[in-house]
Design a protein around this motif. Structure first.
Motif, PDB file in Angstrom:
ATOM      1  N   LEU A  40      18.524  50.806  42.329  1.00  0.00           N
ATOM      2  CA  LEU A  40      19.097  49.862  41.225  1.00  0.00           C
ATOM      3  C   LEU A  40      19.896  48.718  41.770  1.00  0.00           C
ATOM      4  O   LEU A  40      20.579  48.714  42.833  1.00  0.00           O
ATOM      5  CB  LEU A  40      20.396  50.818  40.864  1.00  0.00           C
ATOM      6  N   GLU A  41      19.483  47.566  40.994  1.00  0.00           N
ATOM      7  CA  GLU A  41      20.353  46.353  41.217  1.00  0.00           C
ATOM      8  C   GLU A  41      20.619  45.706  39.923  1.00  0.00           C
ATOM      9  O   GLU A  41      19.712  45.453  39.025  1.00  0.00           O
ATOM     10  CB  GLU A  41      19.320  45.348  42.316  1.00  0.00           C
TER      11      GLU A  41
ATOM     12  N   LEU B 115      29.295  46.363  36.093  1.00  0.00           N
ATOM     13  CA  LEU B 115      28.191  46.704  36.828  1.00  0.00           C
ATOM     14  C   LEU B 115      27.742  48.053  36.900  1.00  0.00           C
ATOM     15  O   LEU B 115      26.584  48.407  36.923  1.00  0.00           O
ATOM     16  CB  LEU B 115      28.285  45.867  38.252  1.00  0.00           C
ATOM     17  N   ARG B 116      28.721  48.836  37.190  1.00  0.00           N
ATOM     18  CA  ARG B 116      28.664  50.418  37.179  1.00  0.00           C
ATOM     19  C   ARG B 116      27.836  50.791  36.078  1.00  0.00           C
ATOM     20  O   ARG B 116      27.102  51.694  36.057  1.00  0.00           O
ATOM     21  CB  ARG B 116      29.880  51.052  37.522  1.00  0.00           C
TER      22      ARG B 116
ATOM     23  N   MET C 170      28.010  38.467  41.219  1.00  0.00           N
ATOM     24  CA  MET C 170      28.422  39.875  41.972  1.00  0.00           C
ATOM     25  C   MET C 170      27.323  40.531  41.752  1.00  0.00           C
ATOM     26  O   MET C 170      26.665  40.719  40.490  1.00  0.00           O
ATOM     27  CB  MET C 170      29.651  40.394  41.446  1.00  0.00           C
ATOM     28  N   THR C 171      26.741  41.325  42.938  1.00  0.00           N
ATOM     29  CA  THR C 171      25.349  42.263  42.666  1.00  0.00           C
ATOM     30  C   THR C 171      25.961  43.688  43.128  1.00  0.00           C
ATOM     31  O   THR C 171      26.314  43.578  44.243  1.00  0.00           O
ATOM     32  CB  THR C 171      24.166  41.525  43.399  1.00  0.00           C
TER      33      THR C 171
ATOM     34  N   ARG D  67      37.635  40.736  39.239  1.00  0.00           N
ATOM     35  CA  ARG D  67      36.444  41.235  39.994  1.00  0.00           C
ATOM     36  C   ARG D  67      36.319  43.006  39.737  1.00  0.00           C
ATOM     37  O   ARG D  67      35.137  43.233  39.792  1.00  0.00           O
ATOM     38  CB  ARG D  67      36.729  41.079  41.592  1.00  0.00           C
ATOM     39  N   GLU D  68      37.522  43.357  39.574  1.00  0.00           N
ATOM     40  CA  GLU D  68      37.480  44.776  39.543  1.00  0.00           C
ATOM     41  C   GLU D  68      36.733  44.808  37.838  1.00  0.00           C
ATOM     42  O   GLU D  68      35.884  45.890  37.817  1.00  0.00           O
ATOM     43  CB  GLU D  68      38.891  45.483  39.324  1.00  0.00           C
ATOM     44  N   GLU D  69      37.000  44.211  36.983  1.00  0.00           N
ATOM     45  CA  GLU D  69      36.463  44.249  35.591  1.00  0.00           C
ATOM     46  C   GLU D  69      34.835  44.208  35.748  1.00  0.00           C
ATOM     47  O   GLU D  69      34.080  44.729  35.122  1.00  0.00           O
ATOM     48  CB  GLU D  69      37.039  43.308  34.891  1.00  0.00           C
ATOM     49  N   ALA D  70      34.471  43.229  36.570  1.00  0.00           N
ATOM     50  CA  ALA D  70      33.157  42.916  36.776  1.00  0.00           C
ATOM     51  C   ALA D  70      32.376  44.173  37.344  1.00  0.00           C
ATOM     52  O   ALA D  70      31.304  44.505  37.109  1.00  0.00           O
ATOM     53  CB  ALA D  70      32.864  41.417  37.723  1.00  0.00           C
ATOM     54  N   ARG D  71      33.113  44.817  38.322  1.00  0.00           N
ATOM     55  CA  ARG D  71      32.459  45.952  39.046  1.00  0.00           C
ATOM     56  C   ARG D  71      32.332  47.090  38.227  1.00  0.00           C
ATOM     57  O   ARG D  71      31.356  47.630  38.089  1.00  0.00           O
ATOM     58  CB  ARG D  71      33.551  46.351  40.143  1.00  0.00           C
TER      59      ARG D  71
END
Length: 166
Positions: free
Chosen positions: A118-119, A145-146, A95-96, A138-142
């Motif tokens: 920003l990436e 990433l934030r 996920m990017t 998925r939400e944890e990964a988001r």
């Protein structure tokens, strides 16, 4: 339930290993504060904005409209790509998060950083055996990433602050 716990521990361990091997931390260049006293923030209404605000405030940088610099933060976007292929019940996904930003001087609107991106990316595994946990993973990964994007933005602001003033 054990698979979900295993996935969470795997993600946490992977993040810990990635951060512990970072050469900047080992050399002591990971200062936790930006020496900017204040900055104005013009940001899109996304979940990245509170993460950036929190990171700036924890770095003792006040967010004020009359600050000498203005941070323009665009909307966040996420992209997912499969890292493993086949009919396996478990898939690894990358996920990017990308978000545009720029920094301007308030007095003359000159860009100090123009049209930057920003990436940040992370990998995680999901299993077809546990469909209910996929959204949580998925939400944890988001969220991770934030937070990483906010840290990298602070690094760029820190580098900007070390440049001579014009």
């Amino acid at each position: 339930m054990q698979r979900r716990r295993f996935l969470h521990l795997t993600l946490a361990a992977g993040a810990g290993l990635a951060l512990s091997g970072c050469g900047f931390r080992l050399r002591g260049l990971d200062a936790s504060t930006v020496s900017l006293d204040s900055i104005a923030l013009v940001a899109a209404d996304t979940d990245l904005t509170p993460a950036v605000q929190a990171a700036l405030e924890s770095a003792d940088t006040a967010i004020r409209d009359d600050a000498p610099l203005r941070l323009n933060l665009g909307g966040e976007s996420f992209r997912e790509s499969r890292r493993t292929f086949g009919s396996a019940a478990s898939r690894e996904i990358e996920m990017t998060l990308t978000a545009p930003f720029s920094v301007q001087r308030q007095r003359d609107n000159a860009y100090l950083l123009d049209q930057q991106q920003l990436e940040v990316s992370t990998n995680f595994s999901i299993s077809d055996d546990n469909l209910l946990a996929q959204d949580d993973i998925r939400e944890e990964a988001r969220q991770e990433l934030r937070q990483e994007a906010a840290r990298r933005l602070l690094d760029r602001l820190r580098a900007l602050d070390n440049q001579p003033a014009s």
